[in-house]
Design an enzyme around this catalytic site. Sequence first.
Site, PDB file in Angstrom:
ATOM      1  N   GLU A  53       0.383   1.935 -17.067  1.00 54.47           N
ATOM      2  CA  GLU A  53       0.841   0.910 -16.139  1.00 54.47           C
ATOM      3  C   GLU A  53       2.331   0.757 -16.378  1.00 54.47           C
ATOM      4  OE1 GLU A  53      -1.363  -2.696 -16.372  1.00 54.47           O
ATOM      5  OE2 GLU A  53      -3.271  -1.727 -15.992  1.00 54.47           O
ATOM      6  N   ASP A  64       3.300 -13.088 -16.410  1.00 57.86           N
ATOM      7  CA  ASP A  64       3.538 -12.463 -17.706  1.00 57.86           C
ATOM      8  C   ASP A  64       4.071 -13.461 -18.715  1.00 57.86           C
ATOM      9  OD1 ASP A  64       2.895  -9.658 -17.093  1.00 57.86           O
ATOM     10  OD2 ASP A  64       4.529  -9.857 -15.658  1.00 57.86           O
ATOM     11  N   TYR A 179      -9.404  -4.354 -12.501  1.00 56.15           N
ATOM     12  CA  TYR A 179      -8.724  -4.830 -13.708  1.00 56.15           C
ATOM     13  C   TYR A 179      -9.245  -6.236 -14.001  1.00 56.15           C
ATOM     14  CZ  TYR A 179      -4.672  -5.579 -16.857  1.00 56.15           C
ATOM     15  OH  TYR A 179      -3.868  -5.818 -17.934  1.00 56.15           O
TER      16      TYR A 179
END
Length: 278
Positions: A53, A64, A179
């Site tokens: 990724e 994040d 995911y």
Amino acid sequence: MKAGVGRIDAKFAALKEEGRAALGVFITAGDPDARTSAAILKGLPGAGADMVEFGMPFTDPMADGPAIQEASQRALKAGMTLKGTLALVREFREGDQTTPIILMGYYNPIYAYGVDAFITDALDAGADGLIVVDLPPEEDDELCIPALKRGLGFIRLATPTTDDKRLPKVLTNTAGFVYYVSIAGITGTASASSDMITGAVGRLKRHTDLPVCVGFGIKTADQAADVARVADGAIVGTAVVNAIKESLTGEDGATDATVSDTLAFVKALADGVRGARA
């Protein structure tokens, strides 16, 4: 050789034949600089990464945690751009035609680049899929469907709060793999328990035939091995980014140890994943 989502499908089919899960590794393009980032990227498959990724640096990566935010800042400070990110993918493809590369990031830079131009250039560079965390299924017409029509897989995130009513919508137009974000919150914080991950993977597999990979919160080889026993892949990001950071100078410059230390850590993760089902 298959490209685009076909390369992802081929990788998971090969791993199924081997009887093991995938190790996915996240790094930010251009962290800490383009040359070092290229060397790390090229070395990942040899260290045991089955797919990559590749983070597209962005000024406001809201999903994040601090480590990946800092990686984006280091990359942007060193001059990395979206065009530069694709150039690194193209350089990688000169020596590797089998390892899937998933571009991961946010929609704003893609929108500014131009959706059609981005899809064309990403495929031409050798990218196989996209994870765009701020585009929900309701916005599929923006990027997801145009990408899928061209053969660029769109990988969707499912979370602990994605219930059975919401899951079918999330899985619509998803390609490559699902995911599963094992924690509620940002990257690099808590870690989910093995029981929670086992239950979540089982629930997802009742809704899809796609491989299910688990990420967020995997920091050690043992944790990666635990995930690899129940999921089709373990994805490690923050811990790898931290390995890069720990090797840098006080001014965030690369050292002689940056590439080797990062790849050594990835190899330890890969050993854990490969030994999980032995």
